[in-house]
Design an enzyme around this catalytic site. Sequence first.
Site, PDB file in Angstrom:
ATOM      1  N   ASP A  94       0.829  -1.208   0.000  1.00 32.29           N
ATOM      2  CA  ASP A  94       0.000   0.000   0.000  1.00 32.29           C
ATOM      3  C   ASP A  94       0.868   1.263   0.000  1.00 32.29           C
ATOM      4  OD1 ASP A  94      -1.949   2.059   0.691  1.00 32.29           O
ATOM      5  OD2 ASP A  94      -3.241   0.422   1.338  1.00 32.29           O
ATOM      6  N   THR A 131      -7.074   4.167  -1.595  1.00 27.92           N
ATOM      7  CA  THR A 131      -6.833   2.727  -1.423  1.00 27.92           C
ATOM      8  C   THR A 131      -7.971   1.839  -1.921  1.00 27.92           C
ATOM      9  OG1 THR A 131      -5.327   3.102   0.385  1.00 27.92           O
ATOM     10  CG2 THR A 131      -6.400   0.958   0.334  1.00 27.92           C
ATOM     11  N   ASN A 152     -13.219   6.024  -0.322  1.00 30.47           N
ATOM     12  CA  ASN A 152     -13.088   5.120   0.829  1.00 30.47           C
ATOM     13  C   ASN A 152     -14.307   5.202   1.742  1.00 30.47           C
ATOM     14  OD1 ASN A 152     -10.560   4.242   0.027  1.00 30.47           O
ATOM     15  ND2 ASN A 152      -9.443   5.649   1.379  1.00 30.47           N
ATOM     16  N   GLU A 198     -13.872 -10.020   1.096  1.00 27.53           N
ATOM     17  CA  GLU A 198     -14.760 -10.704   2.047  1.00 27.53           C
ATOM     18  C   GLU A 198     -16.230 -10.609   1.640  1.00 27.53           C
ATOM     19  OE1 GLU A 198     -13.543  -9.801   6.270  1.00 27.53           O
ATOM     20  OE2 GLU A 198     -12.009  -8.713   5.133  1.00 27.53           O
ATOM     21  N   TYR A 214     -10.065  -9.478   7.248  1.00 23.46           N
ATOM     22  CA  TYR A 214      -9.041  -8.449   7.436  1.00 23.46           C
ATOM     23  C   TYR A 214      -8.712  -8.237   8.912  1.00 23.46           C
ATOM     24  CZ  TYR A 214      -6.355  -4.210   7.160  1.00 23.46           C
ATOM     25  OH  TYR A 214      -5.340  -3.291   7.283  1.00 23.46           O
ATOM     26  N   ASP A 250       2.392   2.790   3.172  1.00 26.97           N
ATOM     27  CA  ASP A 250       1.368   3.847   3.201  1.00 26.97           C
ATOM     28  C   ASP A 250       1.301   4.515   4.568  1.00 26.97           C
ATOM     29  OD1 ASP A 250      -1.051   5.096   1.846  1.00 26.97           O
ATOM     30  OD2 ASP A 250      -1.980   4.294   3.658  1.00 26.97           O
ATOM     31  N   HIS A 254       1.853   8.524   5.297  1.00 27.37           N
ATOM     32  CA  HIS A 254       0.896   9.486   5.853  1.00 27.37           C
ATOM     33  C   HIS A 254       1.496  10.214   7.046  1.00 27.37           C
ATOM     34  CE1 HIS A 254      -2.701   8.712   3.553  1.00 27.37           C
ATOM     35  NE2 HIS A 254      -2.502   7.417   3.644  1.00 27.37           N
ATOM     36  N   HIS A 298      -1.316   3.267  -5.090  1.00 22.08           N
ATOM     37  CA  HIS A 298      -1.173   4.707  -5.364  1.00 22.08           C
ATOM     38  C   HIS A 298       0.157   5.158  -4.792  1.00 22.08           C
ATOM     39  CE1 HIS A 298      -1.904   5.108  -1.134  1.00 22.08           C
ATOM     40  NE2 HIS A 298      -3.028   4.441  -1.245  1.00 22.08           N
ATOM     41  N   HIS A 411      -2.563  11.061  -0.350  1.00 17.94           N
ATOM     42  CA  HIS A 411      -2.799  10.626  -1.729  1.00 17.94           C
ATOM     43  C   HIS A 411      -4.291  10.722  -1.956  1.00 17.94           C
ATOM     44  CE1 HIS A 411      -4.344   6.843  -0.074  1.00 17.94           C
ATOM     45  NE2 HIS A 411      -3.386   6.991   0.827  1.00 17.94           N
TER      46      HIS A 411
HETATM   47 ZN    ZN Z   1      -3.193   5.825   2.463  1.00 21.31          ZN
END
Ligand code: ZN
Length: 477
Positions: A94, A131, A152, A198, A214, A250, A254, A298, A411
Amino acid sequence: MASDHQSTLTTSLPISTNEDDLHSSALLPSPAPRKSPSSTLAFISLVITTAAAFSFLFFSSSKPPNPSPHSTAALSSRPLSKLHHPVVLIISSDGFRFGYQFKTDLPNINRLIRNGTEADLGLIPVFPTLTFPNHYSIVTGLYPPYHGIINNYFTDPISGDKFNMASHDPKWWLGDPLWETVSNHGLKASTYFWPGSEVRKGSWNCPTNYCMPYNESVPFEERVDALLSYFDMPSDEIPSFMTLYFEDPDHQGHQYGPDDVRITDAVVEIDALIGRLIRGMEERGVFQDVNIILLGDHGMVGTCDKRVIALDDLAEWVKIPKEWVQSYTPVLSIRPPPGYSTSEIVGKMNEGLGSGRVENGEFLRVFLKEDLPNRLHYSDSYRIPPIVGLVGEGFTVTQTRSTGQECGGAHGYDNAFFSMRTIFIAHGPRFARGRKVPSFENVQIYNMVTRILKIDGASNNGSVSFADTVVLPAHSN
Ligand SMILES: [Zn+2]
Protein backbone atom coordinates in the site's frame (compact mmCIF):
# COMPACT_ATOMS: atom_id res chain seq x y z
CA MET A 1 1.03 12.35 -29.89
CA ALA A 2 4.25 13.91 -28.74
CA SER A 3 3.93 13.73 -25.02
CA ASP A 4 6.32 12.31 -22.46
CA HIS A 5 4.13 9.29 -22.03
CA GLN A 6 3.92 8.46 -25.68
CA SER A 7 7.59 8.94 -26.34
CA THR A 8 8.40 6.28 -23.77
CA LEU A 9 7.83 3.47 -26.21
CA THR A 10 8.25 -0.08 -25.09
CA THR A 11 11.87 -0.98 -24.83
CA SER A 12 13.07 -4.47 -24.27
CA LEU A 13 16.42 -5.67 -23.19
CA PRO A 14 17.96 -8.80 -24.63
CA ILE A 15 15.63 -11.50 -23.39
CA SER A 16 17.28 -14.20 -21.39
CA THR A 17 15.84 -17.55 -20.54
CA ASN A 18 17.75 -17.90 -17.30
CA GLU A 19 17.07 -16.22 -14.00
CA ASP A 20 19.64 -13.56 -13.22
CA ASP A 21 21.44 -13.83 -16.54
CA LEU A 22 21.01 -10.10 -16.56
CA HIS A 23 23.28 -9.53 -13.60
CA SER A 24 25.73 -7.73 -15.83
CA SER A 25 25.10 -4.06 -15.36
CA ALA A 26 25.95 -3.52 -19.01
CA LEU A 27 22.61 -5.00 -19.87
CA LEU A 28 20.70 -3.00 -17.35
CA PRO A 29 19.00 0.20 -18.30
CA SER A 30 20.23 3.17 -16.38
CA PRO A 31 17.23 4.60 -14.60
CA ALA A 32 15.69 7.23 -16.83
CA PRO A 33 15.70 10.73 -15.41
CA ARG A 34 12.54 10.88 -13.37
CA LYS A 35 10.56 13.81 -14.52
CA SER A 36 8.16 15.17 -11.99
CA PRO A 37 5.81 17.91 -13.06
CA SER A 38 6.85 21.01 -11.22
CA SER A 39 3.91 20.46 -8.99
CA THR A 40 1.51 23.14 -8.18
CA LEU A 41 2.04 25.82 -10.79
CA ALA A 42 1.69 23.24 -13.50
CA PHE A 43 -1.58 21.99 -12.09
CA ILE A 44 -4.03 23.20 -14.70
CA SER A 45 -1.73 22.86 -17.70
CA LEU A 46 -0.85 19.35 -16.59
CA VAL A 47 -4.50 18.46 -16.52
CA ILE A 48 -4.86 19.55 -20.12
CA THR A 49 -1.69 18.07 -21.55
CA THR A 50 -2.06 14.72 -19.85
CA ALA A 51 -5.61 14.37 -21.09
CA ALA A 52 -4.24 13.68 -24.53
CA ALA A 53 -1.46 11.53 -23.20
CA PHE A 54 -3.75 9.20 -21.30
CA SER A 55 -6.64 9.07 -23.70
CA PHE A 56 -5.10 6.11 -25.49
CA LEU A 57 -5.60 4.03 -22.40
CA PHE A 58 -9.37 4.20 -22.50
CA PHE A 59 -11.03 1.07 -23.79
CA SER A 60 -9.60 -0.76 -26.72
CA SER A 61 -10.34 1.75 -29.44
CA SER A 62 -6.78 3.12 -29.46
CA LYS A 63 -3.70 1.24 -30.46
CA PRO A 64 -1.56 0.03 -27.57
CA PRO A 65 2.17 0.48 -27.99
CA ASN A 66 3.83 -2.45 -29.72
CA PRO A 67 6.68 -4.29 -28.12
CA SER A 68 10.02 -3.82 -29.79
CA PRO A 69 10.83 -6.49 -32.31
CA HIS A 70 12.60 -9.55 -31.05
CA SER A 71 12.59 -13.13 -32.09
CA THR A 72 9.39 -15.06 -31.51
CA ALA A 73 11.31 -17.60 -29.45
CA ALA A 74 12.48 -14.97 -27.00
CA LEU A 75 8.93 -13.77 -26.61
CA SER A 76 7.32 -17.05 -25.71
CA SER A 77 6.58 -17.95 -22.16
CA ARG A 78 8.42 -20.63 -20.23
CA PRO A 79 6.86 -24.02 -19.43
CA LEU A 80 5.88 -24.87 -15.86
CA SER A 81 8.31 -27.21 -14.16
CA LYS A 82 6.49 -28.22 -11.00
CA LEU A 83 3.00 -26.75 -10.89
CA HIS A 84 0.24 -28.34 -12.94
CA HIS A 85 -1.69 -25.16 -13.61
CA PRO A 86 -0.84 -21.49 -13.99
CA VAL A 87 -0.80 -19.41 -10.81
CA VAL A 88 -0.95 -15.62 -10.47
CA LEU A 89 -0.08 -13.93 -7.18
CA ILE A 90 -0.79 -10.21 -6.84
CA ILE A 91 1.05 -8.54 -3.97
CA SER A 92 -0.01 -5.05 -2.96
CA SER A 93 2.30 -2.86 -0.95
CA ASP A 94 0.00 0.00 0.00
CA GLY A 95 1.23 3.47 -0.91
CA PHE A 96 4.46 2.21 -2.54
CA ARG A 97 5.11 5.37 -4.50
CA PHE A 98 6.99 4.95 -7.76
CA GLY A 99 10.56 5.95 -7.00
CA TYR A 100 10.73 4.45 -3.50
CA GLN A 101 12.60 1.55 -5.14
CA PHE A 102 15.52 3.92 -5.69
CA LYS A 103 15.78 5.06 -2.07
CA THR A 104 18.21 2.30 -1.21
CA ASP A 105 19.36 -1.10 -2.34
CA LEU A 106 16.45 -3.52 -2.39
CA PRO A 107 18.02 -6.81 -3.47
CA ASN A 108 14.84 -8.88 -3.64
CA ILE A 109 12.65 -6.37 -5.43
CA ASN A 110 15.55 -5.67 -7.78
CA ARG A 111 15.82 -9.38 -8.50
CA LEU A 112 12.19 -9.38 -9.63
CA ILE A 113 12.79 -6.25 -11.75
CA ARG A 114 15.97 -7.64 -13.32
CA ASN A 115 14.34 -10.92 -14.25
CA GLY A 116 10.87 -9.67 -14.93
CA THR A 117 8.77 -7.02 -16.63
CA GLU A 118 8.46 -3.55 -15.12
CA ALA A 119 6.36 -0.50 -15.93
CA ASP A 120 9.30 1.77 -16.65
CA LEU A 121 7.82 4.92 -15.16
CA GLY A 122 5.37 3.24 -12.84
CA LEU A 123 1.76 2.13 -12.68
CA ILE A 124 -0.95 4.79 -13.04
CA PRO A 125 -3.70 4.59 -10.41
CA VAL A 126 -7.32 5.44 -11.11
CA PHE A 127 -8.90 8.64 -9.81
CA PRO A 128 -9.42 9.17 -6.93
CA THR A 129 -5.99 7.81 -6.02
CA LEU A 130 -7.28 6.23 -2.81
CA THR A 131 -6.83 2.73 -1.42
CA PHE A 132 -10.28 1.19 -1.85
CA PRO A 133 -11.16 2.55 -5.30
CA ASN A 134 -7.74 1.48 -6.61
CA HIS A 135 -7.53 -1.98 -5.11
CA TYR A 136 -10.97 -2.73 -6.50
CA SER A 137 -10.05 -1.34 -9.95
CA ILE A 138 -7.01 -3.63 -10.00
CA VAL A 139 -9.15 -6.74 -9.47
CA THR A 140 -12.15 -5.72 -11.62
CA GLY A 141 -10.55 -3.78 -14.50
CA LEU A 142 -13.23 -1.14 -13.92
CA TYR A 143 -13.04 2.57 -13.19
CA PRO A 144 -14.65 3.51 -9.86
CA PRO A 145 -18.05 4.64 -11.23
CA TYR A 146 -18.48 1.18 -12.75
CA HIS A 147 -17.27 -0.88 -9.79
CA GLY A 148 -19.11 1.32 -7.33
CA ILE A 149 -16.37 2.08 -4.80
CA ILE A 150 -16.09 5.76 -5.62
CA ASN A 151 -14.27 6.73 -2.41
CA ASN A 152 -13.09 5.12 0.83
CA TYR A 153 -16.18 6.58 2.49
CA PHE A 154 -19.38 7.79 0.85
CA THR A 155 -23.14 7.97 1.31
CA ASP A 156 -25.64 6.45 -1.08
CA PRO A 157 -27.85 9.41 -1.99
CA ILE A 158 -30.93 7.25 -2.50
CA SER A 159 -30.88 4.96 0.53
CA GLY A 160 -28.84 7.25 2.75
CA ASP A 161 -26.72 4.22 3.68
CA LYS A 162 -23.08 4.91 4.40
CA PHE A 163 -20.22 2.95 2.87
CA ASN A 164 -17.03 2.57 4.83
CA MET A 165 -13.99 0.33 4.55
CA ALA A 166 -15.65 -2.37 6.67
CA SER A 167 -18.79 -2.61 4.50
CA HIS A 168 -19.12 -6.13 3.11
CA ASP A 169 -22.64 -5.92 1.73
CA PRO A 170 -22.47 -6.97 -1.94
CA LYS A 171 -24.79 -4.11 -2.89
CA TRP A 172 -21.81 -1.75 -2.76
CA TRP A 173 -19.35 -3.86 -4.73
CA LEU A 174 -20.20 -3.99 -8.43
CA GLY A 175 -18.32 -5.80 -11.20
CA ASP A 176 -16.62 -9.19 -11.08
CA PRO A 177 -13.45 -9.20 -8.99
CA LEU A 178 -10.81 -11.73 -10.03
CA TRP A 179 -11.52 -14.15 -7.17
CA GLU A 180 -15.13 -14.31 -8.34
CA THR A 181 -14.19 -14.68 -12.03
CA VAL A 182 -11.73 -17.41 -11.09
CA SER A 183 -14.18 -19.36 -8.95
CA ASN A 184 -16.92 -18.96 -11.57
CA HIS A 185 -14.56 -20.95 -13.83
CA GLY A 186 -14.24 -23.73 -11.28
CA LEU A 187 -10.75 -22.66 -10.22
CA LYS A 188 -9.59 -21.86 -6.70
CA ALA A 189 -8.67 -18.40 -5.47
CA SER A 190 -7.21 -17.21 -2.19
CA THR A 191 -7.14 -13.76 -0.66
CA TYR A 192 -4.80 -12.81 2.14
CA PHE A 193 -6.53 -9.45 2.47
CA TRP A 194 -7.81 -7.26 -0.34
CA PRO A 195 -10.59 -4.68 -0.34
CA GLY A 196 -13.79 -6.46 -1.39
CA SER A 197 -12.44 -9.98 -0.88
CA GLU A 198 -14.76 -10.70 2.05
CA VAL A 199 -17.84 -9.84 0.00
CA ARG A 200 -19.79 -12.92 -1.07
CA LYS A 201 -20.58 -12.57 -4.76
CA GLY A 202 -21.31 -15.07 -7.53
CA SER A 203 -19.68 -18.38 -6.71
CA TRP A 204 -17.22 -16.69 -4.32
CA ASN A 205 -18.34 -17.22 -0.75
CA CYS A 206 -15.11 -16.20 0.98
CA PRO A 207 -14.18 -19.78 1.89
CA THR A 208 -12.46 -20.48 5.20
CA ASN A 209 -8.71 -20.98 4.82
CA TYR A 210 -8.75 -19.33 1.40
CA CYS A 211 -10.21 -15.94 2.34
CA MET A 212 -8.71 -14.21 5.35
CA PRO A 213 -10.90 -11.74 7.26
CA TYR A 214 -9.04 -8.45 7.44
CA ASN A 215 -6.94 -8.05 10.54
CA GLU A 216 -4.18 -5.48 10.37
CA SER A 217 -2.46 -6.91 13.44
CA VAL A 218 -1.42 -10.10 11.62
CA PRO A 219 2.38 -9.82 11.28
CA PHE A 220 3.54 -9.51 7.67
CA GLU A 221 5.77 -12.60 7.98
CA GLU A 222 2.76 -14.66 9.03
CA ARG A 223 0.93 -13.55 5.88
CA VAL A 224 3.84 -14.61 3.69
CA ASP A 225 4.15 -17.98 5.44
CA ALA A 226 0.42 -18.64 5.13
CA LEU A 227 0.61 -17.93 1.42
CA LEU A 228 3.59 -20.25 1.02
CA SER A 229 1.68 -23.05 2.75
CA TYR A 230 -0.75 -23.18 -0.19
CA PHE A 231 2.12 -24.61 -2.24
CA ASP A 232 2.39 -27.52 0.20
CA MET A 233 -1.14 -28.61 -0.67
CA PRO A 234 -2.11 -31.20 -3.30
CA SER A 235 -1.92 -29.74 -6.79
CA ASP A 236 -5.66 -29.30 -7.30
CA GLU A 237 -5.94 -27.43 -3.98
CA ILE A 238 -3.34 -24.82 -4.92
CA PRO A 239 -5.20 -21.61 -5.79
CA SER A 240 -4.83 -20.35 -9.36
CA PHE A 241 -5.17 -16.78 -8.16
CA MET A 242 -3.81 -15.39 -4.89
CA THR A 243 -3.61 -11.99 -3.26
CA LEU A 244 -1.30 -10.74 -0.54
CA TYR A 245 -1.52 -7.31 1.05
CA PHE A 246 0.81 -5.17 3.20
CA GLU A 247 -0.31 -1.87 4.77
CA ASP A 248 3.19 -0.41 4.50
CA PRO A 249 4.70 1.94 3.44
CA ASP A 250 1.37 3.85 3.20
CA HIS A 251 1.16 4.11 6.93
CA GLN A 252 4.59 5.74 7.30
CA GLY A 253 3.94 7.89 4.22
CA HIS A 254 0.90 9.49 5.85
CA GLN A 255 2.65 10.02 9.12
CA TYR A 256 5.98 11.40 7.96
CA GLY A 257 5.64 12.25 4.26
CA PRO A 258 7.34 10.46 1.37
CA ASP A 259 10.85 11.82 1.95
CA ASP A 260 11.34 10.67 5.52
CA VAL A 261 14.00 8.13 6.41
CA ARG A 262 11.29 5.98 7.99
CA ILE A 263 9.90 5.38 4.49
CA THR A 264 13.26 3.94 3.51
CA ASP A 265 13.09 1.62 6.54
CA ALA A 266 9.57 0.53 5.63
CA VAL A 267 10.56 -0.19 2.04
CA VAL A 268 13.54 -2.23 3.25
CA GLU A 269 11.10 -4.24 5.33
CA ILE A 270 8.86 -4.87 2.31
CA ASP A 271 11.92 -6.01 0.38
CA ALA A 272 12.78 -8.47 3.16
CA LEU A 273 9.23 -9.89 2.96
CA ILE A 274 9.63 -10.35 -0.79
CA GLY A 275 12.91 -12.13 -0.04
CA ARG A 276 11.14 -14.40 2.44
CA LEU A 277 8.51 -15.19 -0.20
CA ILE A 278 11.08 -15.91 -2.92
CA ARG A 279 13.11 -18.17 -0.61
CA GLY A 280 9.99 -20.07 0.45
CA MET A 281 8.96 -20.56 -3.15
CA GLU A 282 12.45 -21.67 -4.14
CA GLU A 283 12.50 -24.23 -1.33
CA ARG A 284 9.27 -25.61 -2.76
CA GLY A 285 10.58 -25.50 -6.33
CA VAL A 286 7.79 -23.20 -7.54
CA PHE A 287 9.39 -19.75 -7.75
CA GLN A 288 9.92 -19.94 -11.52
CA ASP A 289 6.38 -21.28 -12.03
CA VAL A 290 4.43 -18.56 -10.23
CA ASN A 291 3.49 -15.32 -11.96
CA ILE A 292 4.11 -12.70 -9.28
CA ILE A 293 2.79 -9.18 -9.79
CA LEU A 294 4.15 -6.75 -7.21
CA LEU A 295 2.35 -3.43 -7.24
CA GLY A 296 0.91 -0.67 -5.13
CA ASP A 297 -2.42 1.10 -5.16
CA HIS A 298 -1.17 4.71 -5.36
CA GLY A 299 1.74 6.97 -4.49
CA MET A 300 2.19 9.66 -1.82
CA VAL A 301 2.98 13.35 -1.66
CA GLY A 302 4.09 15.56 1.20
CA THR A 303 1.48 17.82 2.80
CA CYS A 304 1.80 20.68 5.27
CA ASP A 305 -0.72 22.79 7.09
CA LYS A 306 0.48 25.93 5.36
CA ARG A 307 -0.82 24.44 2.11
CA VAL A 308 -4.46 24.56 3.16
CA ILE A 309 -7.57 25.78 1.38
CA ALA A 310 -10.37 26.46 3.86
CA LEU A 311 -13.98 26.38 2.60
CA ASP A 312 -14.99 28.97 5.20
CA ASP A 313 -12.72 31.43 3.38
CA LEU A 314 -15.25 31.32 0.51
CA ALA A 315 -18.11 32.60 2.69
CA GLU A 316 -18.08 35.98 0.96
CA TRP A 317 -19.06 34.24 -2.31
CA VAL A 318 -20.96 31.17 -1.13
CA LYS A 319 -21.44 29.41 2.20
CA ILE A 320 -20.62 25.69 2.14
CA PRO A 321 -21.95 24.12 5.36
CA LYS A 322 -20.05 21.07 6.51
CA GLU A 323 -23.22 18.98 6.22
CA TRP A 324 -22.96 19.31 2.43
CA VAL A 325 -19.41 17.99 2.28
CA GLN A 326 -19.00 14.22 1.81
CA SER A 327 -15.23 14.32 1.64
CA TYR A 328 -12.79 17.20 1.97
CA THR A 329 -9.44 16.11 0.72
CA PRO A 330 -7.74 15.32 -1.58
CA VAL A 331 -11.05 14.83 -3.37
CA LEU A 332 -13.52 17.51 -2.42
CA SER A 333 -17.04 16.08 -2.82
CA ILE A 334 -20.10 18.22 -2.13
CA ARG A 335 -23.77 17.28 -2.26
CA PRO A 336 -26.01 20.26 -1.49
CA PRO A 337 -29.58 19.49 -0.42
CA PRO A 338 -32.33 19.43 -3.10
CA GLY A 339 -33.42 22.88 -4.23
CA TYR A 340 -29.93 24.38 -4.54
CA SER A 341 -28.43 25.09 -7.94
CA THR A 342 -25.24 23.07 -8.13
CA SER A 343 -23.97 25.00 -11.15
CA GLU A 344 -24.48 28.28 -9.30
CA ILE A 345 -22.53 26.94 -6.31
CA VAL A 346 -19.70 25.79 -8.60
CA GLY A 347 -19.63 29.19 -10.29
CA LYS A 348 -19.51 31.08 -6.97
CA MET A 349 -16.85 28.81 -5.52
CA ASN A 350 -14.59 29.18 -8.57
CA GLU A 351 -15.17 32.93 -8.55
CA GLY A 352 -13.94 33.12 -4.96
CA LEU A 353 -11.06 30.72 -5.55
CA GLY A 354 -9.92 32.72 -8.57
CA SER A 355 -10.34 36.13 -6.92
CA GLY A 356 -6.83 36.27 -5.51
CA ARG A 357 -8.35 36.96 -2.10
CA VAL A 358 -8.63 33.36 -0.86
CA GLU A 359 -5.43 31.87 0.51
CA ASN A 360 -4.21 29.14 -1.87
CA GLY A 361 -7.45 29.51 -3.84
CA GLU A 362 -5.60 28.92 -7.10
CA PHE A 363 -4.88 25.35 -5.98
CA LEU A 364 -8.49 24.21 -5.92
CA ARG A 365 -10.75 24.00 -8.95
CA VAL A 366 -14.37 22.96 -8.56
CA PHE A 367 -16.43 21.14 -11.20
CA LEU A 368 -19.87 19.76 -11.78
CA LYS A 369 -18.94 16.09 -11.97
CA GLU A 370 -20.09 15.84 -15.59
CA ASP A 371 -17.63 18.64 -16.47
CA LEU A 372 -14.59 16.89 -14.98
CA PRO A 373 -11.94 15.95 -17.56
CA ASN A 374 -13.00 12.70 -19.26
CA ARG A 375 -9.64 11.11 -18.55
CA LEU A 376 -10.57 10.94 -14.85
CA HIS A 377 -13.57 8.66 -15.58
CA TYR A 378 -15.30 10.08 -12.55
CA SER A 379 -18.85 11.08 -13.37
CA ASP A 380 -20.93 8.10 -14.45
CA SER A 381 -22.31 7.03 -11.06
CA TYR A 382 -25.17 8.38 -8.97
CA ARG A 383 -22.98 7.70 -5.94
CA ILE A 384 -20.53 10.46 -6.94
CA PRO A 385 -21.71 13.75 -5.45
CA PRO A 386 -22.64 16.41 -8.04
CA ILE A 387 -19.79 18.81 -7.13
CA VAL A 388 -16.19 17.60 -7.19
CA GLY A 389 -13.08 19.68 -6.50
CA LEU A 390 -9.63 18.86 -7.85
CA VAL A 391 -7.04 19.78 -5.28
CA GLY A 392 -3.51 20.92 -6.19
CA GLU A 393 -0.73 18.46 -5.52
CA GLY A 394 0.13 18.36 -1.83
CA PHE A 395 -2.67 20.74 -0.82
CA THR A 396 -5.36 20.01 1.76
CA VAL A 397 -8.97 21.21 1.91
CA THR A 398 -10.53 21.88 5.31
CA GLN A 399 -13.66 23.56 6.58
CA THR A 400 -11.92 26.08 8.79
CA ARG A 401 -8.37 27.39 8.65
CA SER A 402 -6.19 25.65 11.18
CA THR A 403 -3.23 27.13 12.98
CA GLY A 404 -1.18 23.93 13.24
CA GLN A 405 2.00 23.35 11.29
CA GLU A 406 1.85 19.59 10.96
CA CYS A 407 3.47 17.95 7.98
CA GLY A 408 2.81 14.48 6.64
CA GLY A 409 1.71 12.80 3.43
CA ALA A 410 -1.46 12.15 1.45
CA HIS A 411 -2.80 10.63 -1.73
CA GLY A 412 -6.12 10.78 -3.53
CA TYR A 413 -5.12 13.57 -5.92
CA ASP A 414 -5.42 13.72 -9.71
CA ASN A 415 -3.89 10.54 -11.14
CA ALA A 416 -1.93 12.67 -13.64
CA PHE A 417 0.45 13.67 -10.83
CA PHE A 418 3.63 11.68 -11.00
CA SER A 419 3.67 11.49 -7.20
CA MET A 420 0.51 9.38 -7.30
CA ARG A 421 2.14 6.66 -9.39
CA THR A 422 3.08 3.33 -7.93
CA ILE A 423 5.07 0.30 -9.06
CA PHE A 424 4.28 -2.57 -11.41
CA ILE A 425 6.83 -5.39 -11.33
CA ALA A 426 5.89 -8.77 -12.78
CA HIS A 427 7.96 -11.92 -12.65
CA GLY A 428 7.21 -15.44 -13.80
CA PRO A 429 6.74 -17.72 -16.77
CA ARG A 430 4.38 -15.36 -18.60
CA PHE A 431 6.57 -12.28 -18.20
CA ALA A 432 9.68 -11.51 -20.23
CA ARG A 433 12.92 -11.10 -18.32
CA GLY A 434 14.48 -7.65 -18.13
CA ARG A 435 11.71 -5.97 -20.03
CA LYS A 436 10.41 -2.43 -19.61
CA VAL A 437 6.94 -1.42 -20.71
CA PRO A 438 5.42 2.07 -20.70
CA SER A 439 3.27 3.20 -17.81
CA PHE A 440 -0.34 2.08 -17.94
CA GLU A 441 -3.46 2.35 -15.80
CA ASN A 442 -4.20 -0.37 -13.29
CA VAL A 443 -7.54 -1.24 -14.97
CA GLN A 444 -5.36 -3.15 -17.49
CA ILE A 445 -4.32 -5.75 -14.93
CA TYR A 446 -7.57 -7.74 -14.85
CA ASN A 447 -7.15 -8.83 -18.49
CA MET A 448 -3.52 -9.77 -17.87
CA VAL A 449 -4.56 -12.17 -15.12
CA THR A 450 -7.39 -13.79 -17.07
CA ARG A 451 -5.00 -14.14 -20.03
CA ILE A 452 -2.44 -15.97 -17.88
CA LEU A 453 -5.10 -18.21 -16.32
CA LYS A 454 -6.63 -18.86 -19.76
CA ILE A 455 -10.13 -17.92 -18.68
CA ASP A 456 -12.69 -15.50 -20.10
CA GLY A 457 -13.01 -12.42 -17.98
CA ALA A 458 -15.98 -10.15 -17.48
CA SER A 459 -16.17 -7.07 -19.68
CA ASN A 460 -14.18 -4.21 -18.22
CA ASN A 461 -12.43 -0.92 -18.96
CA GLY A 462 -9.08 -2.48 -19.82
CA SER A 463 -8.07 -3.18 -23.39
CA VAL A 464 -7.84 -6.82 -24.44
CA SER A 465 -4.97 -6.11 -26.82
CA PHE A 466 -2.99 -4.18 -24.22
CA ALA A 467 -2.58 -7.31 -22.09
CA ASP A 468 -0.65 -8.88 -24.98
CA THR A 469 1.96 -6.13 -24.81
CA VAL A 470 2.83 -7.11 -21.23
CA VAL A 471 1.99 -10.83 -20.92
CA LEU A 472 3.90 -13.32 -23.05
CA PRO A 473 1.88 -15.67 -25.26
CA ALA A 474 0.99 -18.98 -23.62
CA HIS A 475 3.49 -21.78 -23.97
CA SER A 476 2.45 -24.07 -26.73
CA ASN A 477 2.30 -27.28 -24.72
ZN1 ZN B 1 -3.19 5.83 2.46
